[in-house]
Enzyme design. Structure first.
Site, mmCIF file in Angstrom:
data_model
loop_
_atom_site.group_PDB
_atom_site.id
_atom_site.type_symbol
_atom_site.label_atom_id
_atom_site.label_comp_id
_atom_site.label_asym_id
_atom_site.label_seq_id
_atom_site.Cartn_x
_atom_site.Cartn_y
_atom_site.Cartn_z
ATOM 1 N N LYS A 268 11.109 -5.179 0.011
ATOM 2 C CA LYS A 268 10.567 -3.928 -0.530
ATOM 3 C C LYS A 268 10.012 -3.099 0.621
ATOM 4 C CE LYS A 268 6.961 -2.019 -3.594
ATOM 5 N NZ LYS A 268 5.978 -2.287 -4.678
ATOM 6 N N ASP A 273 2.325 3.486 -1.269
ATOM 7 C CA ASP A 273 2.440 3.530 -2.732
ATOM 8 C C ASP A 273 1.193 4.168 -3.332
ATOM 9 O OD1 ASP A 273 2.967 3.179 -5.376
ATOM 10 O OD2 ASP A 273 2.785 0.984 -5.376
ATOM 11 N N LYS A 280 -2.542 5.839 -8.737
ATOM 12 C CA LYS A 280 -3.461 4.703 -8.691
ATOM 13 C C LYS A 280 -4.893 5.205 -8.566
ATOM 14 C CE LYS A 280 -0.482 1.358 -6.257
ATOM 15 N NZ LYS A 280 -0.467 0.302 -7.288
ATOM 16 N N ASP A 291 2.687 -1.825 1.309
ATOM 17 C CA ASP A 291 3.728 -1.986 0.295
ATOM 18 C C ASP A 291 5.144 -2.082 0.884
ATOM 19 O OD1 ASP A 291 3.891 -2.528 -2.383
ATOM 20 O OD2 ASP A 291 4.233 -0.450 -2.999
ATOM 21 N N ASP A 350 4.312 3.986 -11.115
ATOM 22 C CA ASP A 350 3.713 3.028 -10.185
ATOM 23 C C ASP A 350 4.491 1.703 -10.170
ATOM 24 O OD1 ASP A 350 1.984 2.086 -8.317
ATOM 25 O OD2 ASP A 350 0.328 1.696 -9.706
ATOM 26 N N GLU A 352 7.334 1.200 -9.069
ATOM 27 C CA GLU A 352 8.404 1.818 -8.281
ATOM 28 C C GLU A 352 9.180 0.802 -7.448
ATOM 29 O OE1 GLU A 352 5.442 1.417 -7.188
ATOM 30 O OE2 GLU A 352 5.863 0.688 -5.166
ATOM 31 N N ARG A 354 10.393 -2.122 -8.109
ATOM 32 C CA ARG A 354 11.567 -2.671 -8.803
ATOM 33 C C ARG A 354 12.698 -1.645 -8.851
ATOM 34 N NH1 ARG A 354 8.035 -3.824 -14.057
ATOM 35 N NH2 ARG A 354 6.532 -4.154 -12.383
#
Ligand code: BES
Ligand code: ZN
Ligand code: ZN
Length: 501
Positions: A268, A273, A280, A291, A350, A352, A354
């Site tokens: 990833k 993020d 968030k 992230d 959020d 994101e 995946r």
């Protein structure tokens, strides 16, 4: 830091700090005093008398040197029961010594390699573990500090009793140096703030690794246009909120001889993020430069390949992007189509990771690997389930999961299996698209994320998904050899797995 070897008795060595490991047993005090006291007159006996030191794992005893011991301090570290000895106990003991040497401003550490009287004695593995811990413990990220902290610690000398073991120990040291160089690459990438560690910078890091590999590693970078051509609609949906161009990174390593196996490592690579429009809270955003830690682990692993030269074909795939809110950002409720043709209703921007991984996994599968391993800081739920030190391993293949868990265990990275429970797959079904990107349930968030990813991996390819949201970034020191900040989690396990193929 230099890691050296010496042959003989550790008590004969000189330096700043002497590390002595002691196993737990009933007559510990007598054993210890019997060993060192003739060199320290009765000072150790007096010290030991007042301290309840039994040699339990993690117990430490710091004694000033002097008399016939030619060191400033002696650190005695408990190793627990001999039968329970794990390599990570050796790592932690070494880490404790490095920490104390740094605190006290000592220039050198001498440490004995545990002797051959131990059942599980292996000079290569023991020297490797000690070197790993020493190098990991002496890591500092100072790129943004004007006043660099003065690093006094310059050397660790591993003292080996038997001359026949010196060569093996040297091999262990060299191997550890290579691996930790890779871990350091990952740590530096993750520690670098999101403002600088953009998708372009991550791609530049990949290019640099290829350049330094003397032809062993090649790299291909796809920009926004090329990803559009490949219909990577899920990945591009995340990227559309940021002016930073997404960079789809594909590294390849091919061995000179015929490859024993072809594997794909997918990381990833969300360089920051924010959550996107499903933004968030500020506390949850503070560490979100981490992230891309899965991607960093892939890059760190590739940084070791030119030296390790495994007989394995390896693809490294990172769909790098930011996740930002803006007037071009994807909205909750929007439906996008991934490159495998599946439509996804995005209900929470959020979730994101995946989405980026959907297209990355599909691309990886097209390279026809025999094994796929992805690493992702994917869910807060995983941190709730397993805490900050343990990653989750979910797999469609029992054998592969066992191999990865075993590699993690040997390498000192903490990992635990979690199920891809098929009964939960329905929680990811959408009313109006093929899939939704968040579960309809509040519970089991790591498993439903894993189940989402499963849709993008062909059934016939053994695959393991590692949720590294907990251990990728340490908000407090972990054990005795990993300080705060990026840990480089995953590199050691991946290298260990690859070396075992
Ligand atoms: N990057 C986060 C997960 C994360 C959390 C990583 C804590 C490291 C530490 C991920 O993109 C995310 O935000 N996941 C959401 C998913 C949810 C909306 C279904 C989460 O875990 O809250
Ligand atoms: Zn997120
Ligand atoms: Zn994320």
């Amino acid at each position: 830091m230099k890691i050296l070897t010496a042959q003989g008795d550790v008590l004969e060595q000189g330096g700043g700090l002497m590390l002595i490991g002691m196993f737990q047993h009933e007559n510990f005090r007598e054993a210890f005093i019997g060993r060192v006291n003739d060199r320290t007159k009765d000072r150790v006996e007096k010290t030991a008398k007042h301290i309840a030191f039994e040699g339990k794992v993690g117990q430490t005893l710091l004694i000033p040197g002097g008399d016939a011991l030619d060191v400033d301090f002696v650190l005695v570290v408990g190793l627990g029961k001999q039968a329970d000895l794990h390599l990570d106990t050796i790592r932690n003991a070494t880490g404790a010594a490095i920490q104390i040497a740094r605190q006290y401003g000592l220039g050198s550490v001498v440490a004995e390699l545990l002797g051959e009287d131990i059942e599980t004695y292996d000079p290569l593995l023991h020297a490797k573990a000690m070197t790993e811990a020493a190098l990991l413990a002496s890591y500092a990220f100072t790129n943004y500090k004007d006043e660099k902290p003065h690093q006094k610690l310059v050397s660790l000398t591993l003292v080996i009793e038997d001359a026949n073991d010196v060569q093996a120990a040297k091999k262990g040291i060299e191997l550890a140096e290579t691996i930790i160089d890779g871990v350091t690459v990952a740590r530096d990438l993750v520690n670098t703030p999101g403002q600088d560690m953009t998708p372009k910078r991550l791609a530049a890091a990949a290019t640099e690794i290829a350049k330094l590999s003397a032809g062993a590693v090649t790299v291909k970078i796809l920009g926004r246009k090329e990803c559009e051509k490949r219909k990577m609609g899920a990945y591009l949906a995340v990227a559309q909120g940021s002016h930073e161009e997404p960079q789809f990174i594909h590294l390849s390593y091919k061995p000179e001889k015929r490859a024993k196996k072809r594997i794909a490592l997918i990381g990833k690579g969300v360089t920051f993020d924010s959550g996107g429009l499903s933004i968030k809270p500020s506390s949850g955003m503070e560490t979100m430069k981490c992230d891309m830690a899965g991607g960093a682990a892939v890059l760190g692993t590739f940084a070791t390949l030119a030296r390790l030269r495994p007989e394995v074909e390896i693809h490294g795939i990172i769909a790098a992007t930011e996740n930002m809110p803006s007037d071009t950002a994807i909205r909750p409720g929007d439906i996008v189509r991934a490159s495998n043709g599946m439509s996804i209703e995005i209900l929470n921007t959020d979730a994101e990771g995946r989405l980026t991984l959907a297209d990355a996994l599909h691309y990886a599968a097209q390279q026809k690997p025999e094994v796929m391993i992805d690493l992702a800081t994917l869910t807060g739920a995983c941190v709730v389930a397993l805490g900050e030190e343990i990653s989750a391993a979910m797999s469609t293949n029992d054998e592969l999961r066992a191999q990865i868990l075993s590699a993690a265990n040997r390498s000192g990275e903490n990992m635990w299996p979690m199920p891809l429970e098929k009964n939960y797959a329905m929680l990811m079904e959408s009313d109006i698209a093929d899939l939704r990107n968040i579960s309809t349930s509040r519970y089991g968030g790591s498993l439903t994320a894993g189940l989402f990813l499963k849709n993008f991996v062909p059934e016939e390819i053994p695959w393991v998904h590692l949720d590294i949201a907990g251990p990728a970034f340490a908000e407090r020191p972990i054990g005795k050899y990993l300080g705060k900040g990026a840990t480089g989690y995953g590199v050691r396990t991946l290298v260990e797995y690859i070396r075992g193929i």
